[in-house]
Design a protein around this motif. Structure first.
Motif, PDB file in Angstrom:
ATOM      1  N   THR A   1       0.742  -1.224  -0.007  1.00  0.00           N
ATOM      2  CA  THR A   1      -0.004   0.009  -0.135  1.00  0.00           C
ATOM      3  C   THR A   1       0.926   1.119   0.036  1.00  0.00           C
ATOM      4  O   THR A   1       1.848   1.365   0.867  1.00  0.00           O
ATOM      5  N   LEU A   2       0.421   2.003  -0.884  1.00  0.00           N
ATOM      6  CA  LEU A   2       1.401   3.585  -1.028  1.00  0.00           C
ATOM      7  C   LEU A   2       0.628   4.406  -0.231  1.00  0.00           C
ATOM      8  O   LEU A   2      -0.649   4.645  -0.482  1.00  0.00           O
ATOM      9  N   ILE A   3       1.089   5.281   0.669  1.00  0.00           N
ATOM     10  CA  ILE A   3       0.499   6.146   1.456  1.00  0.00           C
ATOM     11  C   ILE A   3       1.174   7.401   1.487  1.00  0.00           C
ATOM     12  O   ILE A   3       2.710   7.643   1.753  1.00  0.00           O
ATOM     13  N   GLY A   4       0.649   8.488   0.950  1.00  0.00           N
ATOM     14  CA  GLY A   4       1.133   9.871   1.099  1.00  0.00           C
ATOM     15  C   GLY A   4       0.040  11.041   0.587  1.00  0.00           C
ATOM     16  O   GLY A   4      -1.232  10.510   0.421  1.00  0.00           O
ATOM     17  N   THR A   5       0.375  12.145   0.617  1.00  0.00           N
ATOM     18  CA  THR A   5       1.625  12.710   0.633  1.00  0.00           C
ATOM     19  C   THR A   5       1.764  13.692   1.831  1.00  0.00           C
ATOM     20  O   THR A   5       0.672  14.274   2.262  1.00  0.00           O
ATOM     21  N   THR A   6       2.910  14.340   2.135  1.00  0.00           N
ATOM     22  CA  THR A   6       2.963  15.311   3.349  1.00  0.00           C
ATOM     23  C   THR A   6       3.100  16.650   2.288  1.00  0.00           C
ATOM     24  O   THR A   6       3.539  16.473   1.099  1.00  0.00           O
ATOM     25  N   ASP A   7       3.115  17.733   2.874  1.00  0.00           N
ATOM     26  CA  ASP A   7       3.423  19.040   2.618  1.00  0.00           C
ATOM     27  C   ASP A   7       4.293  19.896   3.558  1.00  0.00           C
ATOM     28  O   ASP A   7       3.885  20.538   4.391  1.00  0.00           O
ATOM     29  N   ILE A   8       5.478  19.785   3.271  1.00  0.00           N
ATOM     30  CA  ILE A   8       6.705  20.413   3.840  1.00  0.00           C
ATOM     31  C   ILE A   8       7.404  21.370   3.190  1.00  0.00           C
ATOM     32  O   ILE A   8       8.038  21.140   2.108  1.00  0.00           O
ATOM     33  N   PRO A   9       7.459  22.746   3.546  1.00  0.00           N
ATOM     34  CA  PRO A   9       8.173  23.784   2.919  1.00  0.00           C
ATOM     35  C   PRO A   9       9.720  23.415   2.930  1.00  0.00           C
ATOM     36  O   PRO A   9      10.107  23.085   4.307  1.00  0.00           O
ATOM     37  N   VAL A  10      10.478  23.661   2.300  1.00  0.00           N
ATOM     38  CA  VAL A  10      11.917  23.245   2.072  1.00  0.00           C
ATOM     39  C   VAL A  10      12.713  24.452   1.617  1.00  0.00           C
ATOM     40  O   VAL A  10      11.974  25.154   0.624  1.00  0.00           O
ATOM     41  N   GLU A  11      13.875  24.390   1.607  1.00  0.00           N
ATOM     42  CA  GLU A  11      14.581  25.650   1.156  1.00  0.00           C
ATOM     43  C   GLU A  11      15.489  25.283  -0.044  1.00  0.00           C
ATOM     44  O   GLU A  11      15.530  25.975  -0.917  1.00  0.00           O
ATOM     45  N   ARG A  12      15.663  24.110  -0.391  1.00  0.00           N
ATOM     46  CA  ARG A  12      16.645  23.443  -1.362  1.00  0.00           C
ATOM     47  C   ARG A  12      16.025  22.368  -2.019  1.00  0.00           C
ATOM     48  O   ARG A  12      15.327  21.514  -1.319  1.00  0.00           O
ATOM     49  N   PRO A  13      16.158  22.107  -3.476  1.00  0.00           N
ATOM     50  CA  PRO A  13      15.730  20.943  -3.881  1.00  0.00           C
ATOM     51  C   PRO A  13      16.213  19.789  -3.386  1.00  0.00           C
ATOM     52  O   PRO A  13      15.750  18.603  -3.247  1.00  0.00           O
ATOM     53  N   GLU A  14      17.504  20.089  -2.833  1.00  0.00           N
ATOM     54  CA  GLU A  14      18.281  18.773  -2.418  1.00  0.00           C
ATOM     55  C   GLU A  14      17.843  18.251  -1.075  1.00  0.00           C
ATOM     56  O   GLU A  14      18.156  16.995  -0.540  1.00  0.00           O
ATOM     57  N   ASP A  15      16.941  18.914  -0.494  1.00  0.00           N
ATOM     58  CA  ASP A  15      16.190  18.471   0.715  1.00  0.00           C
ATOM     59  C   ASP A  15      15.158  17.596   0.604  1.00  0.00           C
ATOM     60  O   ASP A  15      14.234  17.194   1.527  1.00  0.00           O
ATOM     61  N   ALA A  16      15.077  16.658  -0.352  1.00  0.00           N
ATOM     62  CA  ALA A  16      13.843  15.786  -0.728  1.00  0.00           C
ATOM     63  C   ALA A  16      14.183  14.445   0.179  1.00  0.00           C
ATOM     64  O   ALA A  16      14.473  13.370  -0.599  1.00  0.00           O
ATOM     65  N   GLN A  17      14.172  14.596   1.411  1.00  0.00           N
ATOM     66  CA  GLN A  17      14.340  13.455   2.163  1.00  0.00           C
ATOM     67  C   GLN A  17      13.305  13.274   3.143  1.00  0.00           C
ATOM     68  O   GLN A  17      13.147  14.329   3.868  1.00  0.00           O
ATOM     69  N   ILE A  18      12.858  12.282   3.337  1.00  0.00           N
ATOM     70  CA  ILE A  18      11.621  12.020   4.494  1.00  0.00           C
ATOM     71  C   ILE A  18      12.137  11.830   5.604  1.00  0.00           C
ATOM     72  O   ILE A  18      13.556  11.532   5.933  1.00  0.00           O
ATOM     73  N   THR A  19      11.480  12.436   6.533  1.00  0.00           N
ATOM     74  CA  THR A  19      11.992  12.589   7.840  1.00  0.00           C
ATOM     75  C   THR A  19      11.345  11.524   9.005  1.00  0.00           C
ATOM     76  O   THR A  19      10.031  11.126   8.604  1.00  0.00           O
ATOM     77  N   PRO A  20      11.779  11.062   9.886  1.00  0.00           N
ATOM     78  CA  PRO A  20      11.041  10.381  11.098  1.00  0.00           C
ATOM     79  C   PRO A  20       9.557  10.937  11.518  1.00  0.00           C
ATOM     80  O   PRO A  20       8.589  10.199  11.449  1.00  0.00           O
ATOM     81  N   ASN A  21       9.487  12.279  11.349  1.00  0.00           N
ATOM     82  CA  ASN A  21       8.297  12.768  11.570  1.00  0.00           C
ATOM     83  C   ASN A  21       7.369  12.653  10.661  1.00  0.00           C
ATOM     84  O   ASN A  21       5.852  12.442  11.009  1.00  0.00           O
ATOM     85  N   GLU A  22       7.685  12.664   9.368  1.00  0.00           N
ATOM     86  CA  GLU A  22       6.807  12.537   8.152  1.00  0.00           C
ATOM     87  C   GLU A  22       6.131  11.011   8.306  1.00  0.00           C
ATOM     88  O   GLU A  22       5.220  10.746   7.928  1.00  0.00           O
ATOM     89  N   ILE A  23       7.269  10.044   8.502  1.00  0.00           N
ATOM     90  CA  ILE A  23       7.157   8.766   8.474  1.00  0.00           C
ATOM     91  C   ILE A  23       5.946   8.531   9.470  1.00  0.00           C
ATOM     92  O   ILE A  23       5.003   7.693   9.388  1.00  0.00           O
ATOM     93  N   SER A  24       6.026   9.113  10.826  1.00  0.00           N
ATOM     94  CA  SER A  24       5.193   8.935  11.967  1.00  0.00           C
ATOM     95  C   SER A  24       3.767   9.611  11.544  1.00  0.00           C
ATOM     96  O   SER A  24       2.469   8.906  11.873  1.00  0.00           O
ATOM     97  N   TYR A  25       3.831  10.805  11.034  1.00  0.00           N
ATOM     98  CA  TYR A  25       2.432  11.277  10.647  1.00  0.00           C
ATOM     99  C   TYR A  25       1.579  10.580   9.585  1.00  0.00           C
ATOM    100  O   TYR A  25       0.638  10.369   9.754  1.00  0.00           O
ATOM    101  N   LEU A  26       2.226   9.896   8.707  1.00  0.00           N
ATOM    102  CA  LEU A  26       1.707   9.160   7.679  1.00  0.00           C
ATOM    103  C   LEU A  26       1.157   7.587   8.359  1.00  0.00           C
ATOM    104  O   LEU A  26      -0.021   7.350   8.059  1.00  0.00           O
TER     105      LEU A  26
END
Length: 505
Positions: free
Chosen positions: A261-286
């Protein structure tokens, strides 16, 4: 040679513009510093949809356009894009029942004539839909469509190449300047190419690409990270669930590849394109978002894969990430050789964006263009209805088996007949098996016709077979691809990253 158009960026917008231009008879070069769809365009929720939740922000024009495009895409790629039922459990504390029903009625009608089933209330007889839910109360069922996002990018590139475009991957534009009414661009492979116009479709890197040209933009992007998790399946069936969260965000739970099962998505403002990494908080939220609704509970330890992408949304000044417009803005700089920069956009409306982009450029050039892609099928899409086509595949290639026939028919459509050809009579003729039904024949096709270069290109973007392969199988595939790359380079082509003319037939 002076190209009519140089496109920077090999995501959905760049490849859709390349397709629109090439089908209009323009000479096109597209350059992408990584693989096609290697960033945002392979990190979506895999939906072709009108954007039901955008109605809440009065994005009526965007929803109408997206629903109309959904109809076109279903016809143009019936193998790759197909209808899916969405179950929307209702909780009155988030949005009142009447408001959701009104929104669905508007969604059914705002796009004009639709072929998908209209929305309705959940019934007690919808046992397959209700059984996975903790609270089997009121709710709704509506329709949208599923897409393999990265493969749609590849199909755009293939169709562009079929009509003469030059698609160059693993090659960056490192500088560009106007020389009179011509662009001169320096590429990382040492070439200098000239074009009469340029499109900046670099997605999250649109500002960086603009800086290389010396041009200034009036518009800006707001970088919003969207993350997804993949877990062992938490419900049976091919449906999806649209889950309204207490914070009024929407999370989707979708039947996915290899019984997941695919679950998503979050909406998190970031400063750089290189910040495309999931965080533990996002995993817990989903996980918590799913656990609020489903009987089967999940924890971060159950997650078998994650992916994140940074969406380059047009900065409209909205205060919350979830409220930032998903519409796009095309900014044209015609002070000399034209430069068109793309801000925002989404997979569903990429074809329409491309049509508008080429139309804008045509107004400041001598190009004669028309709306050529509105009814044009994608490569492999000339199959009619999918189910009868699958019957033909099963009858012609019984040695593929049912599961692999379905997967490959979905991925390649009528191109499957070109891939297998008349010389392959049984499974042994497909060559080495790498695991999960991935054969040497299929890998060779991806390398030769689809710009595949690495293991990730093959098992995550051209397919999702990485979910079913073990480490030893992946390592063997990596070794094979290294040898394949050496073989192709020795054959006189500059790597396996340039395909021109007709790569399919």
């Amino acid at each position: 040679m002076v190209f009519d158009l140089l496109i920077v960026g090999g995501g959905i917008n760049g490849t859709a513009i390349a397709r629109e231009a090439a089908l209009n008879g323009l000479s096109v070069m597209l350059v992408e510093r990584d693989d096609l769809a290697s960033h945002t365009s392979s990190a979506s929720t895999k939906l072709v949809h009108g954007g039901l939740r955008y109605l809440e922000y009065y994005e009526f024009g965007l929803v109408r356009e997206a629903l109309q495009e959904r109809e076109r895409l279903l016809k143009a790629a019936p193998h790759l894009i197909y209808p899916m039922h969405f179950v929307l459990p209702h909780e009155n504390a988030v949005r009142p029942w009447w408001l959701v029903r009104l929104g669905l009625l508007l969604y059914d009608n705002i796009g004009g004539r639709i072929t998908l089933p209209r929305s309705r209330a959940l019934r007690k007889t919808d046992t397959n839909y209700l059984k996975p839910l903790k609270r089997q109360g009121r709710g709704f069922v509506y329709s949208d469509a599923w897409v393999d996002d990265a493969r749609l990018v590849v199909l755009n590139a293939m169709d562009a190449a079929r009509h003469g475009a030059e698609i160059v991957t693993h090659t960056a534009m490192i500088a560009a300047r106007r020389v009179g009414d011509i662009w001169e661009a320096t590429l990382s492979d040492g070439r200098t190419v000239q074009s009469r116009a340029m499109v900046n479709a670099a997605g999250p890197w649109v500002a960086e690409a603009l800086a290389l040209t010396g041009a200034n933009a009036r518009s800006g992007v707001r970088l919003i990270k969207g993350s997804h998790i993949v877990v062992p399946k938490i419900f049976d069936g091919a449906q999806a669930y649209m889950l309204q969260q207490p914070d009024k965000r929407i999370v989707f739970a979708i039947a996915y590849a290899n019984d997941t099962t695919l679950i998503g998505t979050t909406d998190i403002p970031v400063e750089r394109p290189e910040d495309a990494q999931i965080t533990p908080n996002e995993i817990s939220y989903l996980c918590e978002a799913a656990n609020h609704f489903f009987v089967k509970q999940i924890a971060p330890a159950n997650v078998v894969r994650t992916y994140s992408g940074v969406r380059p949304l047009y900065d409209d000044g909205a205060s919350e990430a979830k409220a930032v417009t998903r519409d796009y803005v095309l900014e044209l700089d015609a002070a000399g050789a034209p430069l068109l920069s793309v801000f925002g956009g989404k997979i569903t409306t990429a074809r329409h964006l491309a049509e508008e982009a080429i139309g804008k450029l045509a107004k400041v050039t001598d190009w004669q263009v028309s709306r050529v892609t509105r009814s044009a099928p994608f490569p492999g899409g000339d199959i009619g209805a999918f189910d009868p086509f699958l019957v033909k595949v099963l009858a012609r290639y019984p040695f593929l088996g049912e599961a692999r026939s379905l997967r490959m028919a979905r991925a390649y459509g009528s191109m499957l007949f070109d891939m297998i050809g008349p010389m392959i009579k049984d499974a042994d003729d497909l060559g080495e098996e790498f695991g999960a039904g991935l054969s040497q024949t299929e890998v060779d096709w991806m390398v030769t016709h689809e710009w595949a270069h690495s293991v990730d290109d093959v098992i995550w973007r051209r397919s999702k077979l990485g979910l079913a392969m073990n480490e030893a199988q992946i390592a063997r595939l990596a070794d094979y691809l290294k040898g394949k790359h050496v073989e192709i380079s020795a054959g006189g082509r500059s790597g396996d990253n340039i395909v021109t003319g007709d790569p399919v037939r």
